[in-house]
Design a protein around this motif. Structure first.
Motif, mmCIF file in Angstrom:
data_model
loop_
_atom_site.group_PDB
_atom_site.id
_atom_site.type_symbol
_atom_site.label_atom_id
_atom_site.label_comp_id
_atom_site.label_asym_id
_atom_site.label_seq_id
_atom_site.Cartn_x
_atom_site.Cartn_y
_atom_site.Cartn_z
ATOM 1 N N ARG A 60 1.042 -1.037 -0.216
ATOM 2 C CA ARG A 60 -0.204 0.088 0.146
ATOM 3 C C ARG A 60 0.966 1.223 0.100
ATOM 4 N NH1 ARG A 60 -5.374 -0.507 1.434
ATOM 5 N NH2 ARG A 60 -5.573 1.376 2.569
ATOM 6 N N ASN A 63 -1.600 8.079 -2.178
ATOM 7 C CA ASN A 63 -1.479 8.745 -3.361
ATOM 8 C C ASN A 63 -1.477 9.891 -3.034
ATOM 9 O OD1 ASN A 63 -2.339 9.915 -5.714
ATOM 10 N ND2 ASN A 63 -3.833 8.340 -6.143
ATOM 11 N N GLU A 70 -3.591 3.335 -1.562
ATOM 12 C CA GLU A 70 -4.026 2.463 -2.491
ATOM 13 C C GLU A 70 -2.887 1.315 -2.657
ATOM 14 O OE1 GLU A 70 -3.260 4.987 -6.176
ATOM 15 O OE2 GLU A 70 -5.293 5.982 -5.647
ATOM 16 N N ASP A 71 -3.844 0.319 -2.975
ATOM 17 C CA ASP A 71 -2.660 -0.807 -3.286
ATOM 18 C C ASP A 71 -1.937 -0.723 -4.674
ATOM 19 O OD1 ASP A 71 -3.768 -2.307 -1.182
ATOM 20 O OD2 ASP A 71 -5.307 -3.041 -2.072
ATOM 21 N N ARG A 72 -0.596 -1.153 -4.539
ATOM 22 C CA ARG A 72 0.286 -0.774 -5.669
ATOM 23 C C ARG A 72 1.122 -1.848 -5.692
ATOM 24 N NH1 ARG A 72 2.350 5.243 -5.935
ATOM 25 N NH2 ARG A 72 0.324 6.402 -6.157
#
Length: 187
Positions: A60, A63, A70-72
């Motif tokens: 995570r 942003n 956010e999941d990245r």
């Protein structure tokens, strides 16, 4: 069983050359010198190294636009290649190569010397065995001769034509020849 093989000088030398530890060590020294020479010859060549890595990250992250987590997933590939070419190193490479050539020649000469030493030792020992066999046969002949002479002297002493000292001297000579025969058998 019971039969003995007669060895020729060449067979003895061949077996000694094949099994001598000093010769084997010298042979390994020659092989080491050959490898060193090949390595010093390789120093003239350029070197090239290639490396690569691949990384995957899961997690995570914040942003920056929305200020939300956010999941990245991210993937990174990092290839690299480097090369090295010797241009001039103060003639060190050339001198190392010449030294390795001379070391190889010296190792070959040491191997030949070790072989020659073994051959000389085996031939000397082989000749000594033959010489000692001849001396043994000679000692047997002398003992037989002195025993026969003692028998004649005993008969002459019994007949009264020779003095007892002649018999005693001959008995001493027989005893000496017996000792010589035993010594030659030991050799």
């Amino acid at each position: 069983p019971g039969t003995t093989k007669k060895w020729t000088m060449k067979e003895c030398v061949d077996i000694a050359l094949e099994n001598n530890l000093r010769i084997k060590r010298s042979l390994f020294a020659v092989q080491t010198s050959e490898a060193n020479m090949l390595q010093s010859k390789g120093q003239f060549l350029p070197t090239v190294n290639a490396f690569g890595s691949y990384t995957m990250n899961y997690g995570r992250a914040l942003n920056p636009t929305t200020n939300l987590f956010e999941d990245r997933n991210s993937t990174t590939i990092s290839p690299s290649i480097s090369g090295n070419m010797p241009l001039f190193q103060g003639l060190r490479i050339q001198y190392n190569y010449r030294q390795s050539q001379r070391d190889l020649l010296a190792s070959n000469e040491d191997l030949q010397k070790a072989k020659n030493d073994v051959i000389i030792n085996v031939v000397t020992l082989y000749i000594n065995v033959i010489f000692n066999k001849e001396l043994l046969e000679n000692s047997k002949y002398q003992l037989n001769s002195s025993i026969q002479q003692l028998d004649r002297i005993k008969k002459q002493v019994e007949a009264g034509s020779l003095a007892m000292t002649n018999q005693l001297n001959q008995e001493a000579l027989v005893a000496t020849n017996e000792v010589n025969l035993i010594n030659q058998e030991n050799l």
